[in-house]
Design an enzyme around this catalytic site. Sequence first.
Site, mmCIF file in Angstrom:
data_model
loop_
_atom_site.group_PDB
_atom_site.id
_atom_site.type_symbol
_atom_site.label_atom_id
_atom_site.label_comp_id
_atom_site.label_asym_id
_atom_site.label_seq_id
_atom_site.Cartn_x
_atom_site.Cartn_y
_atom_site.Cartn_z
ATOM 1 N N CYS A 142 -12.601 -3.797 2.789
ATOM 2 C CA CYS A 142 -12.087 -3.409 1.474
ATOM 3 C C CYS A 142 -11.466 -4.584 0.705
ATOM 4 C CB CYS A 142 -11.147 -2.210 1.590
ATOM 5 S SG CYS A 142 -10.921 -1.427 -0.021
ATOM 6 N N HIS A 235 -14.132 2.084 3.681
ATOM 7 C CA HIS A 235 -13.203 2.276 4.806
ATOM 8 C C HIS A 235 -13.810 3.195 5.867
ATOM 9 C CE1 HIS A 235 -9.530 0.312 3.511
ATOM 10 N NE2 HIS A 235 -9.697 0.804 2.303
ATOM 11 N N GLU A 237 -13.338 3.211 8.824
ATOM 12 C CA GLU A 237 -12.348 3.477 9.880
ATOM 13 C C GLU A 237 -11.349 4.573 9.479
ATOM 14 O OE1 GLU A 237 -12.186 1.064 7.724
ATOM 15 O OE2 GLU A 237 -10.105 0.910 7.036
HETATM 16 C C1 LIG Z 1 -8.201 -1.703 -1.536
HETATM 17 C C2 LIG Z 1 -7.878 -1.506 -0.104
HETATM 18 O O1 LIG Z 1 -8.040 -2.376 0.717
HETATM 19 S S1 LIG Z 1 -7.380 0.023 0.289
HETATM 20 C C3 LIG Z 1 -6.409 -0.157 1.655
HETATM 21 C C4 LIG Z 1 -5.002 0.095 1.379
HETATM 22 N N1 LIG Z 1 -4.646 1.466 1.506
HETATM 23 C C5 LIG Z 1 -3.418 1.827 1.842
HETATM 24 O O2 LIG Z 1 -2.583 0.985 2.087
HETATM 25 C C6 LIG Z 1 -3.143 3.274 1.885
HETATM 26 C C7 LIG Z 1 -1.721 3.556 2.353
HETATM 27 N N2 LIG Z 1 -0.717 2.938 1.513
HETATM 28 C C8 LIG Z 1 0.168 3.652 0.806
HETATM 29 O O3 LIG Z 1 0.140 4.875 0.820
HETATM 30 C C9 LIG Z 1 1.160 2.897 -0.042
HETATM 31 O O4 LIG Z 1 0.746 1.559 -0.187
HETATM 32 C C10 LIG Z 1 2.600 2.938 0.548
HETATM 33 C C11 LIG Z 1 3.092 4.358 0.432
HETATM 34 C C12 LIG Z 1 2.631 2.479 1.993
HETATM 35 C C13 LIG Z 1 3.488 1.985 -0.264
HETATM 36 O O5 LIG Z 1 3.423 2.277 -1.612
HETATM 37 P P1 LIG Z 1 4.407 1.579 -2.698
HETATM 38 O O6 LIG Z 1 5.796 1.641 -2.191
HETATM 39 O O7 LIG Z 1 4.091 2.168 -4.009
HETATM 40 O O8 LIG Z 1 3.847 0.100 -2.772
HETATM 41 P P2 LIG Z 1 4.575 -1.295 -2.568
HETATM 42 O O9 LIG Z 1 4.861 -1.873 -3.871
HETATM 43 O O10 LIG Z 1 5.689 -1.191 -1.622
HETATM 44 O O11 LIG Z 1 3.409 -2.192 -1.925
HETATM 45 C C14 LIG Z 1 2.487 -1.678 -1.032
HETATM 46 C C15 LIG Z 1 1.900 -2.830 -0.274
HETATM 47 O O12 LIG Z 1 1.214 -3.738 -1.112
HETATM 48 C C16 LIG Z 1 1.323 -5.045 -0.588
HETATM 49 N N3 LIG Z 1 1.967 -5.909 -1.580
HETATM 50 C C17 LIG Z 1 2.713 -5.513 -2.640
HETATM 51 N N4 LIG Z 1 3.071 -6.603 -3.348
HETATM 52 C C18 LIG Z 1 2.555 -7.678 -2.736
HETATM 53 C C19 LIG Z 1 2.554 -9.082 -3.006
HETATM 54 N N5 LIG Z 1 3.177 -9.614 -4.060
HETATM 55 N N6 LIG Z 1 1.905 -9.903 -2.168
HETATM 56 C C20 LIG Z 1 1.282 -9.401 -1.095
HETATM 57 N N7 LIG Z 1 1.233 -8.080 -0.793
HETATM 58 C C21 LIG Z 1 1.851 -7.239 -1.605
HETATM 59 C C22 LIG Z 1 2.110 -4.931 0.673
HETATM 60 O O13 LIG Z 1 1.222 -4.779 1.764
HETATM 61 C C23 LIG Z 1 2.920 -3.684 0.457
HETATM 62 O O14 LIG Z 1 3.307 -3.011 1.608
HETATM 63 P P3 LIG Z 1 4.166 -3.698 2.761
HETATM 64 O O15 LIG Z 1 5.231 -4.517 2.111
HETATM 65 O O16 LIG Z 1 4.696 -2.609 3.588
HETATM 66 O O17 LIG Z 1 3.197 -4.566 3.536
HETATM 67 N N1 LIG Z 2 -6.538 2.976 -0.628
HETATM 68 C C1 LIG Z 2 -5.554 2.564 -1.534
HETATM 69 C C2 LIG Z 2 -6.127 2.120 -2.837
HETATM 70 C C3 LIG Z 2 -5.140 1.410 -3.648
HETATM 71 O O1 LIG Z 2 -5.046 0.093 -3.265
HETATM 72 C C4 LIG Z 2 -4.553 3.687 -1.739
HETATM 73 O O2 LIG Z 2 -4.920 4.685 -2.341
HETATM 74 O O3 LIG Z 2 -3.455 3.502 -1.267
#
Ligand SMILES: CC(=O)SCCNC(=O)CCNC(=O)[C@H](O)C(C)(C)COP(=O)(O)OP(=O)(O)OC[C@H]1O[C@@H](n2cnc3c(N)ncnc32)[C@H](O)[C@@H]1OP(=O)(O)O
Ligand SMILES: N[C@@H](CCO)C(=O)O
Length: 314
Positions: A142, A235, A237
């Site tokens: 992704c 995804h 996985e």
């Molecule tokens: C496009 C893809 O690859 S999809 C795969 C990603 N999918 C997922 O993560 C699904 C599950 N995630 C979630 O439900 C949400 O991200 C949550 C609930 C865990 C957090 O949501 P929020 O609090 O709104 O987002 P937040 O602003 O804290 O940032 C989320 C993540 O983005 C990343 N991030 C945010 N800002 C930055 C930055 N400046 N640099 C690098 N990474 C960043 C981090 O990984 C951060 O989580 P972490 O600090 O725990 O590692």
């Molecule tokens: N899979 C991610 C997409 C956004 O980065 C989410 O819905 O959290």
Amino acid sequence: MPIRVDDDLPVKKILEDENIFVMGSDRAIRQDIRPLDILILNLMPLKQDAELQLMRSLSNTPLQVNISLIRTMTYESKHAPKGHLERFYTDFSSIKDRKWDGFIITGAPIEKMEFEDVEYWDELKEIMDWSEKNVTSTIHICWGAQAGLYYRYGVQKYELDKKLSGIYMHHTFHRKTPLVRGFDDIFYVPHSRYTGVDKDEIVKNPHLEIVAESDEAGPYLIIGDEGKNIFVTGHPEYDILTLDKEYKRDLAKGLNPDIPVNYYPDNDPSKTPIKSWRCHANTLYANWLNYYVYQITPYLWTEKADKKKDETAE
Ligand SMILES: CC(=O)SCCNC(=O)CCNC(=O)[C@H](O)C(C)(C)COP(=O)(O)OP(=O)(O)OC[C@H]1O[C@@H](n2cnc3c(N)ncnc32)[C@H](O)[C@@H]1OP(=O)(O)O
Ligand SMILES: N[C@@H](CCO)C(=O)O
């Protein structure tokens, strides 16, 4: 397959309860074989979910697989429990002086950011450079795929009109390519992202080959340099309820998300989704581990093996 993980890793118990073949270190050291060493750079905020999902996907092969987990040091995860990271994860500087059979770079929910604004971008670039010489094959998932296609091959990502979320139908182009061997003519994969990659740029790059695609979700499986790098834009996985949690989370945030397509029975979010991509995920990871890792990686990875590989490539 026997996945070898730290005996204390919390997801080990869940995998055992699901009847996934997990081998503890006691039994593993008594099996007289050369295990594959697979490294995972876990960039997902929900680290334990990602561990569980990837280990499930890697579990469908007779090969013994040692899993090691790394995290970034230039960005500290806010959501992952600190104790968990300290106990089960290490960092790039601790793993870089040896060779790895396979490497997985996960997704991250940061696809709307410019790559250069990601806090760990320089660290990730260094890791990607290192992997060219020190890893047999790397899978990028992704956002990890978008980052790898951009840094390694100059392919741009672009923002979609709206979030792509759901289970999409895919087909392969080259059924004889080992990565897609055994795939059905059509198969389903979850996607969940706000950005996509430019297909034309991939097609015109002689180092890249698209081997599976979706009419709606675009290029899905892309092979770089004959399998040295593999890009998975979806995804496979994901758990059965991952999209459900993301949808309900976004709903609660007032983001007015579309219902993930082709996911809930009758398109009704109150009904339990059906998992229609498990078999695909297992076949993909089994093919990767077999054809791109096990069949290619040297038994003893020494300078001599490196030299022989370079000579064969010339
Ligand atoms: C496009 C893809 O690859 S999809 C795969 C990603 N999918 C997922 O993560 C699904 C599950 N995630 C979630 O439900 C949400 O991200 C949550 C609930 C865990 C957090 O949501 P929020 O609090 O709104 O987002 P937040 O602003 O804290 O940032 C989320 C993540 O983005 C990343 N991030 C945010 N800002 C930055 C930055 N400046 N640099 C690098 N990474 C960043 C981090 O990984 C951060 O989580 P972490 O600090 O725990 O590692
Ligand atoms: N899979 C991610 C997409 C956004 O980065 C989410 O819905 O959290």
